[in-house]
Design a protein around this motif. Structure first.
Motif, PDB file in Angstrom:
ATOM      1  N   CYS A  50       0.815  -1.224   0.000  1.00  0.00           N
ATOM      2  CA  CYS A  50       0.000   0.000   0.000  1.00  0.00           C
ATOM      3  C   CYS A  50       0.846   1.271   0.000  1.00  0.00           C
ATOM      4  CB  CYS A  50      -0.909   0.005   1.228  1.00  0.00           C
ATOM      5  SG  CYS A  50      -2.049  -1.395   1.285  1.00  0.00           S
ATOM      6  N   SER A  51       0.184   2.390  -0.266  1.00  0.00           N
ATOM      7  CA  SER A  51       0.840   3.699  -0.231  1.00  0.00           C
ATOM      8  C   SER A  51       1.156   4.072   1.214  1.00  0.00           C
ATOM      9  CB  SER A  51      -0.076   4.764  -0.845  1.00  0.00           C
ATOM     10  OG  SER A  51      -1.189   5.008   0.017  1.00  0.00           O
ATOM     11  N   LEU A  52       2.015   5.041   1.385  1.00  0.00           N
ATOM     12  CA  LEU A  52       2.377   5.520   2.720  1.00  0.00           C
ATOM     13  C   LEU A  52       1.146   5.974   3.492  1.00  0.00           C
ATOM     14  CD1 LEU A  52       4.434   6.393   4.873  1.00  0.00           C
ATOM     15  CD2 LEU A  52       4.677   8.536   3.631  1.00  0.00           C
ATOM     16  N   PHE A  72      -0.210  -6.213   7.103  1.00  0.00           N
ATOM     17  CA  PHE A  72       1.104  -6.608   7.619  1.00  0.00           C
ATOM     18  C   PHE A  72       1.987  -5.373   7.624  1.00  0.00           C
ATOM     19  CE2 PHE A  72      -1.159  -9.909   5.468  1.00  0.00           C
ATOM     20  CZ  PHE A  72      -1.269 -10.845   6.472  1.00  0.00           C
ATOM     21  N   CYS A  73       2.305  -4.884   8.815  1.00  0.00           N
ATOM     22  CA  CYS A  73       2.993  -3.607   8.994  1.00  0.00           C
ATOM     23  C   CYS A  73       4.468  -3.844   9.322  1.00  0.00           C
ATOM     24  CB  CYS A  73       2.337  -2.828  10.125  1.00  0.00           C
ATOM     25  SG  CYS A  73       0.542  -2.625   9.912  1.00  0.00           S
ATOM     26  N   PHE A  74       5.324  -3.087   8.652  1.00  0.00           N
ATOM     27  CA  PHE A  74       6.768  -3.150   8.867  1.00  0.00           C
ATOM     28  C   PHE A  74       7.278  -1.747   9.157  1.00  0.00           C
ATOM     29  CE2 PHE A  74       5.835  -6.793   6.286  1.00  0.00           C
ATOM     30  CZ  PHE A  74       6.757  -7.756   6.625  1.00  0.00           C
ATOM     31  N   ALA A  75       8.077  -1.597  10.193  1.00  0.00           N
ATOM     32  CA  ALA A  75       8.782  -0.336  10.423  1.00  0.00           C
ATOM     33  C   ALA A  75      10.004  -0.365   9.508  1.00  0.00           C
ATOM     34  CB  ALA A  75       9.207  -0.218  11.878  1.00  0.00           C
ATOM     35  N   ASP A  76      10.487   0.805   9.143  1.00  0.00           N
ATOM     36  CA  ASP A  76      11.658   0.854   8.268  1.00  0.00           C
ATOM     37  C   ASP A  76      12.824   0.154   8.953  1.00  0.00           C
ATOM     38  OD1 ASP A  76      13.245   1.428   6.097  1.00  0.00           O
ATOM     39  OD2 ASP A  76      13.726   3.442   6.762  1.00  0.00           O
ATOM     40  N   GLY A  77      13.636  -0.446   8.162  1.00  0.00           N
ATOM     41  CA  GLY A  77      14.813  -1.135   8.666  1.00  0.00           C
ATOM     42  C   GLY A  77      15.689  -1.502   7.485  1.00  0.00           C
ATOM     43  N   ASN A  78      16.582  -2.412   7.694  1.00  0.00           N
ATOM     44  CA  ASN A  78      17.514  -2.766   6.628  1.00  0.00           C
ATOM     45  C   ASN A  78      16.988  -3.862   5.708  1.00  0.00           C
ATOM     46  OD1 ASN A  78      17.755  -5.068   8.181  1.00  0.00           O
ATOM     47  ND2 ASN A  78      19.869  -4.680   8.794  1.00  0.00           N
ATOM     48  N   GLY A  79      15.766  -4.349   5.951  1.00  0.00           N
ATOM     49  CA  GLY A  79      15.184  -5.361   5.082  1.00  0.00           C
ATOM     50  C   GLY A  79      15.718  -6.756   5.318  1.00  0.00           C
ATOM     51  N   MET A  80      16.385  -6.975   6.437  1.00  0.00           N
ATOM     52  CA  MET A  80      16.951  -8.285   6.759  1.00  0.00           C
ATOM     53  C   MET A  80      16.047  -8.992   7.770  1.00  0.00           C
ATOM     54  SD  MET A  80      19.743  -8.487   4.964  1.00  0.00           S
ATOM     55  CE  MET A  80      20.646  -9.808   5.721  1.00  0.00           C
ATOM     56  N   PHE A  81      15.786 -10.272   7.503  1.00  0.00           N
ATOM     57  CA  PHE A  81      14.863 -11.030   8.338  1.00  0.00           C
ATOM     58  C   PHE A  81      15.394 -12.441   8.564  1.00  0.00           C
ATOM     59  CE2 PHE A  81      12.575  -7.887   5.935  1.00  0.00           C
ATOM     60  CZ  PHE A  81      11.840  -7.229   6.906  1.00  0.00           C
ATOM     61  N   MET A  82      14.989 -13.043   9.656  1.00  0.00           N
ATOM     62  CA  MET A  82      15.388 -14.417   9.956  1.00  0.00           C
ATOM     63  C   MET A  82      14.602 -15.418   9.118  1.00  0.00           C
ATOM     64  SD  MET A  82      17.917 -14.084  11.870  1.00  0.00           S
ATOM     65  CE  MET A  82      18.231 -15.811  12.169  1.00  0.00           C
ATOM     66  N   SER A  83      13.454 -15.004   8.564  1.00  0.00           N
ATOM     67  CA  SER A  83      12.668 -15.935   7.752  1.00  0.00           C
ATOM     68  C   SER A  83      12.450 -15.388   6.343  1.00  0.00           C
ATOM     69  CB  SER A  83      11.318 -16.239   8.408  1.00  0.00           C
ATOM     70  OG  SER A  83      10.389 -15.227   8.143  1.00  0.00           O
ATOM     71  N   SER A 116       7.851  -8.263   3.137  1.00  0.00           N
ATOM     72  CA  SER A 116       8.462  -6.935   3.188  1.00  0.00           C
ATOM     73  C   SER A 116       8.716  -6.407   1.776  1.00  0.00           C
ATOM     74  CB  SER A 116       9.770  -6.982   3.978  1.00  0.00           C
ATOM     75  OG  SER A 116      10.421  -5.736   3.952  1.00  0.00           O
ATOM     76  N   ALA A 117       9.131  -7.296   0.877  1.00  0.00           N
ATOM     77  CA  ALA A 117       9.364  -6.880  -0.510  1.00  0.00           C
ATOM     78  C   ALA A 117       8.083  -6.318  -1.128  1.00  0.00           C
ATOM     79  CB  ALA A 117       9.885  -8.057  -1.339  1.00  0.00           C
ATOM     80  N   LEU A 118       6.942  -6.960  -0.886  1.00  0.00           N
ATOM     81  CA  LEU A 118       5.678  -6.455  -1.426  1.00  0.00           C
ATOM     82  C   LEU A 118       5.372  -5.062  -0.902  1.00  0.00           C
ATOM     83  CD1 LEU A 118       3.355  -9.601  -1.241  1.00  0.00           C
ATOM     84  CD2 LEU A 118       4.449  -8.603  -3.265  1.00  0.00           C
ATOM     85  N   THR A 119       5.714  -4.808   0.367  1.00  0.00           N
ATOM     86  CA  THR A 119       5.451  -3.480   0.937  1.00  0.00           C
ATOM     87  C   THR A 119       6.314  -2.411   0.289  1.00  0.00           C
ATOM     88  OG1 THR A 119       7.089  -3.503   2.745  1.00  0.00           O
ATOM     89  CG2 THR A 119       4.957  -4.562   3.174  1.00  0.00           C
ATOM     90  N   ARG A 120       7.408  -2.826  -0.344  1.00  0.00           N
ATOM     91  CA  ARG A 120       8.351  -1.904  -0.981  1.00  0.00           C
ATOM     92  C   ARG A 120       8.162  -1.830  -2.503  1.00  0.00           C
ATOM     93  NH1 ARG A 120      10.013  -2.344   4.049  1.00  0.00           N
ATOM     94  NH2 ARG A 120      11.860  -1.211   4.676  1.00  0.00           N
ATOM     95  N   GLY A 121       7.136  -2.529  -3.026  1.00  0.00           N
ATOM     96  CA  GLY A 121       6.878  -2.470  -4.456  1.00  0.00           C
ATOM     97  C   GLY A 121       7.743  -3.406  -5.278  1.00  0.00           C
ATOM     98  N   CYS A 122       8.365  -4.371  -4.662  1.00  0.00           N
ATOM     99  CA  CYS A 122       9.167  -5.346  -5.402  1.00  0.00           C
ATOM    100  C   CYS A 122       8.717  -6.738  -4.980  1.00  0.00           C
ATOM    101  CB  CYS A 122      10.656  -5.115  -5.180  1.00  0.00           C
ATOM    102  SG  CYS A 122      11.185  -5.197  -3.459  1.00  0.00           S
ATOM    103  N   SER A 123       9.472  -7.743  -5.299  1.00  0.00           N
ATOM    104  CA  SER A 123       9.059  -9.099  -4.931  1.00  0.00           C
ATOM    105  C   SER A 123      10.280  -9.966  -4.680  1.00  0.00           C
ATOM    106  CB  SER A 123       8.192  -9.719  -6.028  1.00  0.00           C
ATOM    107  OG  SER A 123       8.927  -9.836  -7.218  1.00  0.00           O
TER     108      SER A 123
END
Length: 186
Positions: free
Chosen positions: A91-93, A125-136, A143-150
């Motif tokens: 979604c948009s901001l 599904f809400c994500f706070a900004d970060g470095n995009g690194m996850f354990m899963s 997270s990629a979908l929230t950023r417009g990529c996949s």
């Protein structure tokens, strides 16, 4: 008044984080450092497929087809594969600020993703900004979908959002899709 104070506190914390990241030479994710750093994706269901995010905008031009990347059902609030929706949309901001307000206001929010369920049962599904690194891998792909990529890629011992390291760098648009006419798949 208390909610406004909590929101101001969160924005100050986010601004401090952004200042630290920029001081270390990191780059912006396509939006001004004075904006909120909340990213989200929501379910695409038969009931909301015409406008899943509620503002006629999204990070993609249509909902994803399928949800096969989710294998950790409980982490996303699902009991099993059959409980998954038709797809998801980043979604948009502005929509994320509305859809994730309870997450933003939660001063105890420490996990990488927070699931917010609306009155109609639709999950965001809400994500706070970060470095995009996850354990899963599941979290990295959402997270990629929230950023417009996949997709996601493995960076031992974690997963990063995006099919490669630069995939999500310029894909995020705070105002949502840059299309002059937004289209939805049905």
């Amino acid at each position: 008044m208390l909610k406004l104070q909590a929101l101001i506190t969160l924005l100050i914390i986010n601004q401090s984080y952004i200042s630290l990241v920029h001081a270390e030479g990191s780059h912006s994710h396509g939006h001004s450092e004075h904006e909120s750093d909340i990213f989200c994706a929501t379910e695409c269901t038969e009931g909301n497929n015409a406008d899943p995010c509620g503002d006629g905008k999204g990070q993609q031009e249509s909902c994803t087809e399928g949800t096969s990347f989710i294998t950790m059902f409980d982490k996303f609030g699902y009991s099993n594969q059959t409980a998954l929706p038709n797809g998801f949309l980043g979604c948009s901001l502005h929509a994320c600020e509305d859809l994730c307000m309870s997450a933003i206001m939660d001063t105890n929010w420490t996990e990488p993703m927070k699931v917010v369920t609306a009155d109609d049962g639709v999950k965001t599904f809400c994500f706070a900004d970060g470095n995009g690194m996850f354990m899963s891998k599941d979290l990295a792909e959402m997270s990629a979908l929230t950023r417009g990529c996949s997709g996601s890629h493995f960076m031992d011992p974690m997963y990063k959002h995006g099919s490669n390291h630069a995939a999500c760098v310029d894909s995020y648009h705070p105002d949502g899709s840059s299309s002059s006419r937004f289209t939805w798949s049905t």
